[in-house]
Design a protein around this motif. Structure first.
Motif, PDB file in Angstrom:
ATOM      1  N   PRO B 103       0.812  -1.226   0.000  1.00 58.63           N
ATOM      2  CA  PRO B 103       0.000   0.000   0.000  1.00 58.63           C
ATOM      3  C   PRO B 103       0.848   1.280   0.000  1.00 58.63           C
ATOM      4  CG  PRO B 103      -0.817  -1.548   1.629  1.00 58.63           C
ATOM      5  CD  PRO B 103       0.500  -2.076   1.159  1.00 58.63           C
ATOM      6  N   ASP B 104       2.060   1.190   0.555  1.00 55.41           N
ATOM      7  CA  ASP B 104       2.969   2.344   0.533  1.00 55.41           C
ATOM      8  C   ASP B 104       3.572   2.555  -0.854  1.00 55.41           C
ATOM      9  OD1 ASP B 104       2.795   3.295   3.081  1.00 55.41           O
ATOM     10  OD2 ASP B 104       4.427   2.071   3.881  1.00 55.41           O
ATOM     11  N   LEU B 105       3.761   1.444  -1.565  1.00 59.53           N
ATOM     12  CA  LEU B 105       4.502   1.482  -2.829  1.00 59.53           C
ATOM     13  C   LEU B 105       3.660   1.869  -4.021  1.00 59.53           C
ATOM     14  CD1 LEU B 105       6.873  -1.591  -3.311  1.00 59.53           C
ATOM     15  CD2 LEU B 105       7.449   0.825  -3.455  1.00 59.53           C
ATOM     16  N   ARG B 106       2.446   1.337  -4.071  1.00 60.83           N
ATOM     17  CA  ARG B 106       1.709   1.407  -5.334  1.00 60.83           C
ATOM     18  C   ARG B 106       1.009   2.752  -5.503  1.00 60.83           C
ATOM     19  NH1 ARG B 106      -3.574  -1.984  -3.517  1.00 60.83           N
ATOM     20  NH2 ARG B 106      -3.999  -0.490  -1.874  1.00 60.83           N
ATOM     21  N   ALA B 107       0.904   3.147  -6.768  1.00 58.43           N
ATOM     22  CA  ALA B 107       0.060   4.275  -7.136  1.00 58.43           C
ATOM     23  C   ALA B 107      -1.151   3.687  -7.846  1.00 58.43           C
ATOM     24  CB  ALA B 107       0.820   5.224  -8.045  1.00 58.43           C
ATOM     25  N   GLU B 108      -2.027   4.539  -8.317  1.00 59.45           N
ATOM     26  CA  GLU B 108      -3.260   4.041  -8.925  1.00 59.45           C
ATOM     27  C   GLU B 108      -3.000   3.133 -10.111  1.00 59.45           C
ATOM     28  OE1 GLU B 108      -6.781   6.626 -10.017  1.00 59.45           O
ATOM     29  OE2 GLU B 108      -5.930   7.667  -8.281  1.00 59.45           O
ATOM     30  N   LYS B 109      -1.992   3.516 -10.920  1.00 54.29           N
ATOM     31  CA  LYS B 109      -1.798   2.803 -12.182  1.00 54.29           C
ATOM     32  C   LYS B 109      -0.763   1.679 -12.085  1.00 54.29           C
ATOM     33  CE  LYS B 109      -1.351   6.672 -14.517  1.00 54.29           C
ATOM     34  NZ  LYS B 109      -0.903   7.548 -15.592  1.00 54.29           N
ATOM     35  N   THR B 110      -0.228   1.438 -10.888  1.00 52.81           N
ATOM     36  CA  THR B 110       0.808   0.423 -10.754  1.00 52.81           C
ATOM     37  C   THR B 110       0.259  -0.964 -11.089  1.00 52.81           C
ATOM     38  OG1 THR B 110       1.735   1.744  -8.986  1.00 52.81           O
ATOM     39  CG2 THR B 110       2.567  -0.490  -9.225  1.00 52.81           C
ATOM     40  N   LEU B 115       4.647  -5.020  -9.171  1.00 51.97           N
ATOM     41  CA  LEU B 115       4.779  -5.261  -7.736  1.00 51.97           C
ATOM     42  C   LEU B 115       5.347  -6.653  -7.466  1.00 51.97           C
ATOM     43  CD1 LEU B 115       1.409  -3.717  -6.515  1.00 51.97           C
ATOM     44  CD2 LEU B 115       3.700  -2.769  -6.198  1.00 51.97           C
ATOM     45  N   LEU B 116       4.911  -7.648  -8.258  1.00 54.38           N
ATOM     46  CA  LEU B 116       5.431  -9.006  -8.081  1.00 54.38           C
ATOM     47  C   LEU B 116       6.927  -9.027  -8.348  1.00 54.38           C
ATOM     48  CD1 LEU B 116       2.620 -11.166  -9.745  1.00 54.38           C
ATOM     49  CD2 LEU B 116       3.227 -11.091  -7.323  1.00 54.38           C
ATOM     50  N   PHE B 117       7.337  -8.332  -9.413  1.00 57.14           N
ATOM     51  CA  PHE B 117       8.753  -8.275  -9.740  1.00 57.14           C
ATOM     52  C   PHE B 117       9.541  -7.600  -8.606  1.00 57.14           C
ATOM     53  CE2 PHE B 117      12.254  -5.634 -11.380  1.00 57.14           C
ATOM     54  CZ  PHE B 117      13.102  -6.645 -11.799  1.00 57.14           C
ATOM     55  N   LEU B 118       9.037  -6.472  -8.146  1.00 59.78           N
ATOM     56  CA  LEU B 118       9.760  -5.719  -7.109  1.00 59.78           C
ATOM     57  C   LEU B 118       9.793  -6.467  -5.781  1.00 59.78           C
ATOM     58  CD1 LEU B 118       8.635  -2.037  -7.720  1.00 59.78           C
ATOM     59  CD2 LEU B 118      10.828  -3.096  -8.257  1.00 59.78           C
ATOM     60  N   SER B 119       8.772  -7.287  -5.530  1.00 55.14           N
ATOM     61  CA  SER B 119       8.700  -7.969  -4.231  1.00 55.14           C
ATOM     62  C   SER B 119       9.898  -8.883  -3.999  1.00 55.14           C
ATOM     63  CB  SER B 119       7.394  -8.754  -4.105  1.00 55.14           C
ATOM     64  OG  SER B 119       7.446  -9.948  -4.858  1.00 55.14           O
ATOM     65  N   HIS B 120      10.484  -9.362  -5.085  1.00 56.34           N
ATOM     66  CA  HIS B 120      11.656 -10.233  -4.913  1.00 56.34           C
ATOM     67  C   HIS B 120      12.795  -9.512  -4.176  1.00 56.34           C
ATOM     68  CE1 HIS B 120      14.620 -13.333  -5.607  1.00 56.34           C
ATOM     69  NE2 HIS B 120      15.442 -12.426  -6.106  1.00 56.34           N
ATOM     70  N   PHE B 121      12.814  -8.212  -4.292  1.00 56.78           N
ATOM     71  CA  PHE B 121      13.924  -7.446  -3.709  1.00 56.78           C
ATOM     72  C   PHE B 121      13.618  -6.972  -2.291  1.00 56.78           C
ATOM     73  CE2 PHE B 121      14.046  -7.259  -8.268  1.00 56.78           C
ATOM     74  CZ  PHE B 121      15.334  -7.680  -8.528  1.00 56.78           C
ATOM     75  N   VAL B 122      12.462  -7.368  -1.773  1.00 60.22           N
ATOM     76  CA  VAL B 122      12.124  -7.018  -0.395  1.00 60.22           C
ATOM     77  C   VAL B 122      12.773  -8.027   0.552  1.00 60.22           C
ATOM     78  CG1 VAL B 122      10.272  -6.738   1.289  1.00 60.22           C
ATOM     79  CG2 VAL B 122       9.928  -5.986  -1.077  1.00 60.22           C
ATOM     80  N   ALA B 123      13.631  -7.524   1.409  1.00 59.34           N
ATOM     81  CA  ALA B 123      14.189  -8.311   2.501  1.00 59.34           C
ATOM     82  C   ALA B 123      14.201  -7.352   3.687  1.00 59.34           C
ATOM     83  CB  ALA B 123      15.581  -8.805   2.159  1.00 59.34           C
ATOM     84  N   VAL B 124      14.703  -7.787   4.831  1.00 60.32           N
ATOM     85  CA  VAL B 124      14.529  -6.936   6.005  1.00 60.32           C
ATOM     86  C   VAL B 124      15.147  -5.551   5.798  1.00 60.32           C
ATOM     87  CG1 VAL B 124      14.872  -6.698   8.475  1.00 60.32           C
ATOM     88  CG2 VAL B 124      14.381  -8.913   7.525  1.00 60.32           C
ATOM     89  N   THR B 125      16.381  -5.509   5.261  1.00 58.36           N
ATOM     90  CA  THR B 125      17.046  -4.215   5.118  1.00 58.36           C
ATOM     91  C   THR B 125      16.290  -3.286   4.166  1.00 58.36           C
ATOM     92  OG1 THR B 125      19.186  -5.195   5.581  1.00 58.36           O
ATOM     93  CG2 THR B 125      19.202  -3.063   4.485  1.00 58.36           C
ATOM     94  N   SER B 126      15.897  -3.811   2.994  1.00 57.27           N
ATOM     95  CA  SER B 126      15.211  -2.935   2.041  1.00 57.27           C
ATOM     96  C   SER B 126      13.837  -2.533   2.574  1.00 57.27           C
ATOM     97  CB  SER B 126      15.102  -3.599   0.666  1.00 57.27           C
ATOM     98  OG  SER B 126      14.469  -4.845   0.750  1.00 57.27           O
ATOM     99  N   ARG B 136       8.878  10.162   1.603  1.00 54.81           N
ATOM    100  CA  ARG B 136       9.291  11.456   1.040  1.00 54.81           C
ATOM    101  C   ARG B 136       9.121  11.503  -0.470  1.00 54.81           C
ATOM    102  NH1 ARG B 136      15.220  10.851   3.159  1.00 54.81           N
ATOM    103  NH2 ARG B 136      14.774  10.050   5.234  1.00 54.81           N
ATOM    104  N   VAL B 137       8.817  10.360  -1.077  1.00 50.42           N
ATOM    105  CA  VAL B 137       8.770  10.291  -2.533  1.00 50.42           C
ATOM    106  C   VAL B 137       7.321  10.442  -3.009  1.00 50.42           C
ATOM    107  CG1 VAL B 137       9.303   8.827  -4.520  1.00 50.42           C
ATOM    108  CG2 VAL B 137      10.746   8.730  -2.478  1.00 50.42           C
ATOM    109  N   PRO B 138       7.097  11.264  -4.048  1.00 52.75           N
ATOM    110  CA  PRO B 138       5.736  11.372  -4.603  1.00 52.75           C
ATOM    111  C   PRO B 138       5.234   9.986  -5.018  1.00 52.75           C
ATOM    112  CG  PRO B 138       7.218  12.951  -5.644  1.00 52.75           C
ATOM    113  CD  PRO B 138       8.068  12.105  -4.763  1.00 52.75           C
ATOM    114  N   ARG B 139       3.969   9.734  -4.745  1.00 47.37           N
ATOM    115  CA  ARG B 139       3.420   8.399  -4.907  1.00 47.37           C
ATOM    116  C   ARG B 139       3.676   7.775  -6.269  1.00 47.37           C
ATOM    117  NH1 ARG B 139       0.377   4.755  -2.306  1.00 47.37           N
ATOM    118  NH2 ARG B 139       0.338   5.822  -0.323  1.00 47.37           N
ATOM    119  N   GLN B 140       3.507   8.566  -7.329  1.00 48.10           N
ATOM    120  CA  GLN B 140       3.628   7.965  -8.665  1.00 48.10           C
ATOM    121  C   GLN B 140       5.061   7.563  -9.008  1.00 48.10           C
ATOM    122  OE1 GLN B 140       2.913  11.104  -7.976  1.00 48.10           O
ATOM    123  NE2 GLN B 140       3.473  12.545  -9.600  1.00 48.10           N
TER     124      GLN B 140
END
Lengths: 116, 250
Positions: B103-110, B115-126, B136-140
């Protein structure tokens, strides 16, 4: 059928793909599919976030209390003491992460050199 | 190297935000994670894992605890199915983490595929870094920003594993031990510093206390149990003590 079961070059890679990649990414993909339906302000979101946080906290505790490798040879009291002193320094230092990390590390190294 | 961009163009492209995300790898958490992977490379080598396999593991799994569990199973000659179960149990924690990041990552058109691709790079540090910085980053532009630092972080550590494995003849034991210790202290302080409300802090304290208890009682399920029990308890304690009526306020 373990890692050493076949003498083919590709078998370890397949083993890692099944027991490593798929075993891990299946949870990431499930997370995406669940997260798509979740609003940031919902109570379910707050609950899931609390669960995720407690999980990471348990990871922290495991790394400190039951470490593997070289750290396992140090005294438990030293590791907990170093973590606690580092955390207090972090709080006193205006919640600056670098202060906490540096302090904990200094205590740990000092303790290791004294043979704990 | 922390100079802020002075003249920000209004129509910032995805590439620009990717680059801005990438800049975050010059940071304390990225440095700490690299130290942890230096430790991992040493551990893989000591355990008799081939260089190519250690590198492949890092790229394909990208979750340090799962990689350590996998190597331990390989060393013990464990069969495929029990190994899968052990690894998958150590990785369940990624699900609630990804769920709350989406919910923090996605914008309306995502797109879901992104998201599936990016999820691979989610680990505790990231995840911790994203919690710290994504607001701090604009949603889109958030997916581009996240891709910028998370994909770069993974790539960099794959290289670290390859290089350290090749040249790690003599890392002193004390240095390795100190490197292993950086990770939990970083998680501890960063999680506390970025806690958005007191439910998170209660969840942290409960997770820290329950983790070792469940490790002794049910070593395979310790993280899962500590997360579910500690998190749920924190949720209800937090609700009891928070003034009702102000949903999601800071």
């Amino acid at each position: 059928m373990n890692y050493q079961a076949f003498d083919a070059w590709w078998w370890p890679f397949l083993f890692i793909l099944i027991a490593g990649w798929f075993a891990t990414d299946v949870w990431r993909y499930t997370g995406v599919l669940l997260g798509r339906r979740l609003s940031e302000t919902s109570q379910v979101f707050v609950l899931v976030r609390a669960v995720a946080t407690a999980l990471v906290a348990a990871v922290i505790a495991r790394l400190v209390v039951f470490p593997s490798g070289v750290l396992a040879e140090t005294a438990l009291a030293l590791r907990i003491g170093a973590a606690a002193i580092g955390f207090v320094a972090f709080l006193l230092g205006g919640q600056r992460i670098a202060i906490g990390v540096a302090t904990a590390l200094a205590v740990l190294l000092a303790g290791m050199m004294m043979g704990f | 190297m922390q100079s802020l961009p002075s003249g920000q163009p209004k129509d910032s492209t995805a590439f620009l935000w990717f680059a801005r995300g990438m800049r975050n790898i010059v940071s304390l958490p990225a440095l700490i994670l690299m130290s942890a992977f230096i430790g991992f490379a040493g551990f893989a080598k000591e355990s008799g894992i081939d260089l190519t396999h250690a590198v492949f593991m890092t790229a394909a799994i990208w979750a340090l605890p799962a990689q350590v569990v996998l190597i331990a199973a390989i060393q013990a000659g464990t069969a495929l199915v029990p190994t899968f179960i052990a690894v998958t149990l150590s990785s369940v924690r990624l699900m609630p983490m990804v769920t709350t990041l989406v919910p923090d990552l996605r914008a309306e058109k995502t797109r879901t595929l992104t998201l599936l691709f990016l999820s691979h790079f989610v680990a505790v540090t990231s995840w911790v870094m994203a919690n710290e910085r994504i607001g701090r980053v604009p949603r889109q532009h958030r997916t581009a920003f996240f891709a910028g630092f998370a994909v770069t972080l993974t790539t960099l550590n794959i290289i670290v594993v390859a290089v350290v494995y090749t040249f790690s003849a003599g890392i002193p034991a004390m240095v390795l031990g100190a490197l292993f210790f950086l990770t939990p202290i970083y998680f501890l302080t960063s999680l506390w510093a970025t806690a958005r409300d007191h439910v998170i802090k209660i969840a942290m304290v409960l997770g820290l206390a329950l983790g070792p208890v469940f490790y002794l009682v049910a070593p395979k399920f310790d993280l899962l149990l500590a997360g579910l029990v500690g998190g749920t308890l924190a949720f209800f304690i937090g609700r009891r003590f928070s003034a009702k009526g102000k949903g999601g306020g800071q």
